[in-house]
Design a protein around this motif. Structure first.
Motif, PDB file in Angstrom:
ATOM      1  N   TYR A  60      -5.927   1.773  -1.760  1.00 38.66           N
ATOM      2  CA  TYR A  60      -6.130   1.624  -0.313  1.00 38.66           C
ATOM      3  C   TYR A  60      -7.430   0.897   0.029  1.00 38.66           C
ATOM      4  CZ  TYR A  60      -2.249   4.720   1.000  1.00 38.66           C
ATOM      5  OH  TYR A  60      -1.022   5.259   1.197  1.00 38.66           O
ATOM      6  N   TRP A  97      -6.512  -1.883   2.578  1.00 42.86           N
ATOM      7  CA  TRP A  97      -6.112  -1.117   3.770  1.00 42.86           C
ATOM      8  C   TRP A  97      -7.358  -0.642   4.515  1.00 42.86           C
ATOM      9  CZ3 TRP A  97      -1.203   1.025   5.371  1.00 42.86           C
ATOM     10  CH2 TRP A  97      -1.261   2.128   6.221  1.00 42.86           C
ATOM     11  N   ASP A 106      -2.069  -2.580  -3.596  1.00 38.41           N
ATOM     12  CA  ASP A 106      -3.273  -1.923  -3.073  1.00 38.41           C
ATOM     13  C   ASP A 106      -3.212  -0.412  -3.297  1.00 38.41           C
ATOM     14  OD1 ASP A 106      -5.717  -1.695  -1.680  1.00 38.41           O
ATOM     15  OD2 ASP A 106      -4.726  -1.633   0.276  1.00 38.41           O
ATOM     16  N   THR A 146       0.860  -1.176   0.000  1.00 37.38           N
ATOM     17  CA  THR A 146       0.000   0.000   0.000  1.00 37.38           C
ATOM     18  C   THR A 146       0.899   1.231   0.000  1.00 37.38           C
ATOM     19  OG1 THR A 146      -1.549  -1.288   1.327  1.00 37.38           O
ATOM     20  CG2 THR A 146      -1.984   1.065   1.113  1.00 37.38           C
TER      21      THR A 146
END
Length: 175
Positions: free
Chosen positions: A128, A131, A125, A97
């Motif tokens: 996000y 996340w 990612d 991320t």
């Protein structure tokens, strides 16, 4: 000029990672169903994976980014766990991320994976989404998922490697 800017940005990233990740923050968590990998457009070292496919395995989800010094410092432990436990039912998934624009570039991520010798699957990612699904706030962050798909342990930041490995072993020993 551009490489100089990237070097300065990487140094800034190291400081930001260090500020974001507490030195010792490990704890067993109240079990809850692990969120699926979300919004992943690019998988490196693997075809796309889902947690549903990985049910029955113990999964270590490692949120990291390649310009984060704290993340880099955890890689020897993560790679060791992958090598030591993959044949015993552990699947390590790195969720890259990015913090900075240059970390969004798949070529840069691919080169970092090669440079660090990462052989386990890495999900990029960039939006996000994974996340956010985990409610994550830190680089690096470990989420251990048991064979039933429940988050059984979390750890944020560096350190406590023996404690994390003990949690891996405990989950692998469970049916």
């Amino acid at each position: 000029m551009l490489s100089g800017i990237k070097s300065v940005a990487a140094c800034a990233g190291l400081a930001a990672c260090a500020a974001m990740a507490p030195a010792h923050a490990a704890a067993p968590t109240a079990a809850h169903t692990a969120p699926e990998f979300a919004g992943i457009d690019t998988w490196l070292n693997s075809k796309p994976l889902t947690l549903a496919q990985l049910r029955g395995k113990v999964v270590l989800v490692d949120f990291w980014t390649f310009a984060c010094g704290n993340c880099i410092n955890t890689l020897p432990a993560v790679k060791s766990w992958h090598a030591k436990y993959r044949d015993k039912g552990l699947v390590v998934v790195g969720v890259h991320t990015p913090e900075f624009p240059f970390e969004h570039d798949t070529g840069n991520v691919r080169r970092a994976i090669e440079r660090f010798g990462i052989t386990y699957p890495v999900a990029q990612d960039n939006r996000y989404a994974t996340w956010a699904a985990y409610g994550n706030q830190y680089w690096p962050a470990f989420y251990l998922i048991d064979r039933k798909g429940q988050v059984a342990y979390t750890h944020f930041g560096e350190g406590d490697y023996a404690q994390t490995e003990a949690a891996i072993e405990k989950l692998l020993a469970q049916p």
